[in-house]
Write an enzyme that holds these catalytic residues in place. Structure first.
Site, mmCIF file in Angstrom:
data_model
loop_
_atom_site.group_PDB
_atom_site.id
_atom_site.type_symbol
_atom_site.label_atom_id
_atom_site.label_comp_id
_atom_site.label_asym_id
_atom_site.label_seq_id
_atom_site.Cartn_x
_atom_site.Cartn_y
_atom_site.Cartn_z
ATOM 1 N N GLY B 17 1.159 -1.560 0.233
ATOM 2 C CA GLY B 17 -0.176 0.126 -0.501
ATOM 3 C C GLY B 17 0.752 1.255 -0.220
ATOM 4 O O GLY B 17 2.225 1.376 0.915
ATOM 5 N N GLY B 20 -1.164 6.943 2.575
ATOM 6 C CA GLY B 20 -0.599 8.020 3.121
ATOM 7 C C GLY B 20 0.196 7.414 4.200
ATOM 8 O O GLY B 20 1.533 7.634 4.553
ATOM 9 N N PHE B 122 -13.420 21.298 14.036
ATOM 10 C CA PHE B 122 -14.382 20.696 12.845
ATOM 11 C C PHE B 122 -15.271 19.452 14.026
ATOM 12 O O PHE B 122 -15.004 20.111 14.788
ATOM 13 C CB PHE B 122 -12.708 19.709 12.139
ATOM 14 N N GLN B 243 -17.608 4.110 9.985
ATOM 15 C CA GLN B 243 -18.711 5.402 9.808
ATOM 16 C C GLN B 243 -18.945 6.115 8.837
ATOM 17 O O GLN B 243 -18.470 5.780 7.977
ATOM 18 C CB GLN B 243 -17.177 6.354 9.845
ATOM 19 N N HIS B 245 -20.431 9.056 6.764
ATOM 20 C CA HIS B 245 -20.191 10.469 7.080
ATOM 21 C C HIS B 245 -21.500 11.235 6.962
ATOM 22 O O HIS B 245 -21.618 10.534 5.291
ATOM 23 C CB HIS B 245 -19.041 10.901 5.744
ATOM 24 N N LEU B 255 -17.838 12.834 -1.654
ATOM 25 C CA LEU B 255 -17.745 12.995 -0.116
ATOM 26 C C LEU B 255 -17.631 14.943 -0.503
ATOM 27 O O LEU B 255 -16.884 14.864 -1.205
ATOM 28 C CB LEU B 255 -16.104 12.536 0.669
ATOM 29 N N GLU B 258 -16.543 17.774 6.262
ATOM 30 C CA GLU B 258 -16.902 18.120 7.638
ATOM 31 C C GLU B 258 -16.338 19.719 7.685
ATOM 32 O O GLU B 258 -17.404 20.775 7.980
ATOM 33 C CB GLU B 258 -16.561 17.620 8.942
ATOM 34 N N ARG B 289 -19.206 12.495 13.590
ATOM 35 C CA ARG B 289 -20.464 12.122 12.696
ATOM 36 C C ARG B 289 -21.416 11.470 12.522
ATOM 37 O O ARG B 289 -22.391 11.375 11.679
ATOM 38 C CB ARG B 289 -19.342 11.446 11.399
ATOM 39 N N HIS B 356 -18.039 5.617 4.729
ATOM 40 C CA HIS B 356 -17.132 6.344 4.515
ATOM 41 C C HIS B 356 -15.221 5.392 5.152
ATOM 42 O O HIS B 356 -14.883 6.262 4.312
ATOM 43 C CB HIS B 356 -17.012 8.123 5.386
ATOM 44 N N ARG B 397 -15.108 7.594 14.872
ATOM 45 C CA ARG B 397 -13.884 8.434 14.339
ATOM 46 C C ARG B 397 -13.979 9.600 14.227
ATOM 47 O O ARG B 397 -14.483 10.520 13.947
ATOM 48 C CB ARG B 397 -12.835 8.026 13.392
#
Lengths: 237, 594
Positions: B17, B20, B122, B243, B245, B255, B258, B289, B356, B397
């Site tokens: 992978g 990030g 947020f 989750q 979203h 998406l 938020e 969320r 999400h 989360r």
């Protein structure tokens, strides 16, 4: 439900089976009320014929996977509205790069040019404990540059890149070169300009501006290239 | 030695992978001088981190006072106390350091007037232990994930990281003792299958949001790491927690960050009412969320949805200064015009809760080492990012903690590999006999299957089942029915048939192999959800309602514990939540309200 038939001509080539590439005629039932994007139609076609091959991932125009030549113009399938397309819709792989299969091209040369501009921040001063400061105005200089998604729509629509893909950096690479030149935190401006001061690497750009015309993120590589040239000129005086 | 007939390539470490967390881990390993292979199904900058929008959290305090301990409190509360407090403390303490480091790598953060990193409010980010909203989300406009992924990739270009682009990992290699020895992978361009023999293997394969029909996730998010781990006998933790979203574009699923509400956006129902004032009087539109998604579905279910079918609500930013929208939310405007046909400067955006993020995953400790139920590390195996469950997100989360998670645990997993190799804890072991047998049999089955099931239809059936039986609100009977359905779908997955048998860039084969992973995730999710007889965070059931004894339906006496699902026999076990942080006091169990 107002469904109608949409006609496609799609470039097909599977090196395992086909002696040569060919154009395949396909009709698809679409509902213009519901169906929006070209990628949705390709997904539906693939559901019926799993041999149809193309790259795709985010389906929202941020990953840069599904670039292709759509009715003669490069674009992202996921951002292309089917209602805007003249029929039959002709889909081909991005021009100027070797085709691996169907709409999938070998992007090695494209990424090689991107990598050649040292697309990373160079700052060898001792690292401060906190962030390096940059004013909002200085940061604004990066707008229109950092948003590049490396989809290759621009470089593969550039005649200079078609003719010299090994020597001319191409619009995507040059846009990214300028992204670091324009960054007040970068300390390698002179080296970057030296590297580009070359009859091929930079100066093969003849401002044809196909890159600007096709960029799905509305970026302007020609402007960035102009800025680089301007800096070279100013440096020379 | 092995008699398997596939080529073997040897590395110190293999990272699967290149989103990030994979890229952050790769920086540690490449700069640490290890011979590392990074495998990715897509060119690194096409990984789904690229689609993150709103920000990455860190208590930098650039605009107002903030503290990592407040961030920790918010994260524990956001997790509905299911997060492990040692890992949460570690992540929140590390946040300023890893975000500043990212800035030094070249990340083009927006700036405050003083030239510092710009921070916006947020959901669930509060100062002084839940008192009032605080600006903690560090942002690059509404393209934070894109800017971050490119900056991390660029740093890897500088570090000369060796990438294997468009390679799909198929299976984990483990020996008799359980030690992980690398992966078997497929090169998509040639169809060749190769073993990557490594001292250390880091999974950074991201999430599996494609188990749901309506998802913000990319096509590639098929839970490959979870499937591989499950097949290799690794338990999956807390898979019932997904989750939704609050703001996916209605119909398209794309998406909308938020950060839109962080910049002042308001959710409205068909009466034009700012309904979040009723559900979360204090935090309003910036509640957690899970809370906002449930409020939205409740509004729709009670007939206050918008549009001809009353099946969405509106996200309104028409009252914001157009200049603010152009500067802080330019990507959102593009998305809204592209996928909703609406310019948000002029009219509100139709939105619905959309799958999400997966809170659960492969169990790890805060060092990024994969752990067995007893907490003992699995030798040679590490995981970071969405595929991993440290657990910092628990049952829900907080927005921007995903980007932080992948920086912190990408780095810590890389550091753990360096340390475990240096101290000789892990070293090259011989590959077992026939290590590739199961994988090759799976490929052979797929190449020769006739009269089998259709990959596309089977996947759709799976996605619709998950959507219907395991969504924002969950029902006892529907969950049980869902488990039975998934068991049926599993049989179809075992006999998928592809028409395309080519070697070169065979995406039909890739999609069939991805479905092998999706089914493991779907099954783990439904079985774990059916069994958890309480409401907590994102998991809310009709038979666990809000009572005086169990506020919000949360049953700490019986269910304050992590789920572990084993593929073998689809069996469940449980392990305690770590309530002891590293240096501070426990944040004690409390009823959650915003």
């Amino acid at each position: 439900m107002a469904t109608s038939t949409m006609e496609f001509k799609i470039y097909r080539y599977d090196p395992d089976r086909d002696a040569a590439p060919y154009m395949q005629d396909i009709s698809v039932q679409v509902d213009f009320e519901i169906d929006r994007k070209l990628l949705d139609i390709l997904t539906r076609l693939k559901g019926k014929d799993d041999t149809l091959s193309y790259r795709r991932s985010c389906r929202e125009g941020i990953c840069g996977s599904d670039a292709m030549n759509i009715n003669g113009k490069n674009g992202l399938a996921c951002l292309t509205d089917i209602r805007d397309l003249k029929q039959p819709v002709v889909l081909r792989p991005l021009p100027g790069l070797p085709v691996i299969r169907d709409l999938i091209v070998d992007m090695t040369q494209f990424f090689k040019q991107y990598h050649s501009v040292k697309p990373y921040l160079i700052n060898d001063s001792p690292r401060p404990e906190r962030e390096r400061l940059q004013s909002p105005e200085e940061r604004d200089e990066l707008n229109g540059l950092y948003e590049c998604i490396l989809c290759a729509c621009c470089s593969t629509s550039c005649p200079s890149f078609w003719w010299n893909p090994d020597k001319f950096v191409g619009p995507a690479g040059l846009l990214n070169a300028y992204r670091f030149i324009a960054d007040t935190r970068d300390e390698a401006t002179n080296e970057r300009l030296d590297d580009l001061e070359d009859p091929y690497r930079l100066f093969r750009c003849h401002s044809i501006m196909n890159c600007v015309d096709v960029c799905p993120k509305n970026l302007n590589p020609t402007r960035a290239i102009g800025k680089i040239k301007e800096m070279m000129l100013r440096r020379a005086i | 030695m092995s008699n398997s007939s596939i080529p073997v390539r040897k590395f110190d470490a293999v990272i699967v992978g290149a989103g990030g967390s994979g890229l952050r881990a790769a920086i540690q390993l490449s700069e640490g001088g290890l011979k590392t292979a990074v495998l990715s199904k897509v060119f690194p900058t096409r990984s789904h981190t690229v689609a993150a929008q709103g920000g990455v959290s860190a208590s930098l305090g650039n605009s107002e006072e903030d503290h990592w301990h407040w961030h920790m409190y918010d994260t524990v509360k956001g997790s509905d106390w299911l997060g492990d407090q040692d890992a949460i403390e570690y992540m929140c303490r590390m946040a300023p350091e890893v975000v500043v480091e990212l800035e030094h790598f070249g990340m083009p953060f927006d700036r405050t007037d003083e030239g510092k990193i710009y921070q916006r409010p947020f959901g669930g980010h509060m100062s002084n232990f839940g008192e009032k909203p605080v600006r903690r989300a560090c942002a690059a406009a509404d393209r934070t994930g894109h800017a971050m992924l490119h900056a991390l990739y660029q740093r890897n270009v500088r570090a000369n990281t060796q990438f294997f682009v468009e390679w799909m990992a198929l299976d984990l290699i483990r020996d008799e003792s359980g030690q992980v020895l690398g992966v078997i992978a497929l090169e998509m361009e040639t169809g060749e299958v190769v073993a990557f023999h490594a001292k250390a293997t880091i999974f950074a394969t991201g999430g599996a949001g494609r188990i749901y029909y309506s998802s913000t996730n990319a096509f590639i998010n098929t839970g490959d790491g979870l499937g591989m781990a499950a097949r290799a006998g690794i338990a999956l933790e807390d898979m019932e927690f997904w989750q939704f979203h609050p703001t996916g574009v209605a119909g398209a699923g794309v998406l909308i960050t938020e950060g839109v509400r962080g910049e002042g956006g308001i959710l409205r129902n068909s009466d034009n009412e700012r309904f979040m004032e009723r559900y979360a009087p204090n935090a309003k539109d910036l509640a957690s969320r899970d809370v906002v998604s449930r409020a939205m579905v409740t509004e729709i279910n009670e007939g206050r949805g918008c549009g001809p079918n009353k099946d969405f609500v509106l996200l309104d930013i028409t009252h914001l200064d157009p200049a603010t929208i152009m500067k802080r939310l330019p990507g959102i405007r593009e998305i809204s015009i592209q996928f909703a046909g609406i310019d948000p400067i002029q009219a509100p955006i139709p939105v619905v809760p959309t799958c999400h993020y997966q809170m659960g995953g492969i169990p790890t400790n805060y060092k990024g080492q994969v752990v067995a139920a007893d907490g003992v590390p699995v030798k040679g195996f590490y995981a970071a990012g969405e595929v991993a469950c440290a657990s910092v997100h628990g049952a829900n989360r907080l927005g921007t903690n995903s980007l932080l998670d992948l920086l912190v645990f990408g780095k810590s997993s890389g550091d753990s590999v360096i340390e475990d190799l240096a101290t000789g804890k892990v070293a090259h072991q011989d590959l077992p006999e026939n290590f590739a047998e199961r994988t090759l049999a799976r490929l052979h089955r797929l190449n020769t299957q006739t009269g089998g099931s259709d990959v596309n239809e089977t996947r759709l059936e799976l996605q619709r089942t998950m959507q219907k039986h395991c969504g924002v609100f969950r029902f006892k009977d529907m969950l049980a029915e869902g488990v039975a359905k998934i068991v049926e779908i599993e049989k179809a997955v075992a006999r998928t048939e592809i028409k395309d048998k080519s070697q070169v860039w065979n995406t039909a084969r890739v999609e069939a192999l991805e479905l092998d992973n999706l089914i493991e995730v779907a099954k783990a999710t439904l079985v774990s959800a059916e069994a958890r007889k309480e409401s907590r965070g994102a998991h809310v059931r009709d038979d666990a309602p809000d009572t005086a004894e169990n506020p919000n339906g949360r049953d700490d006496a019986n269910w304050h514990k992590h789920t572990l699902w084993q593929r073998e026999g689809s069996s469940l076990s449980y392990k305690p939540v770590t309530m002891t942080p590293l240096t501070v006091e426990t944040i004690a169990l409390k009823t959650r309200s915003y």
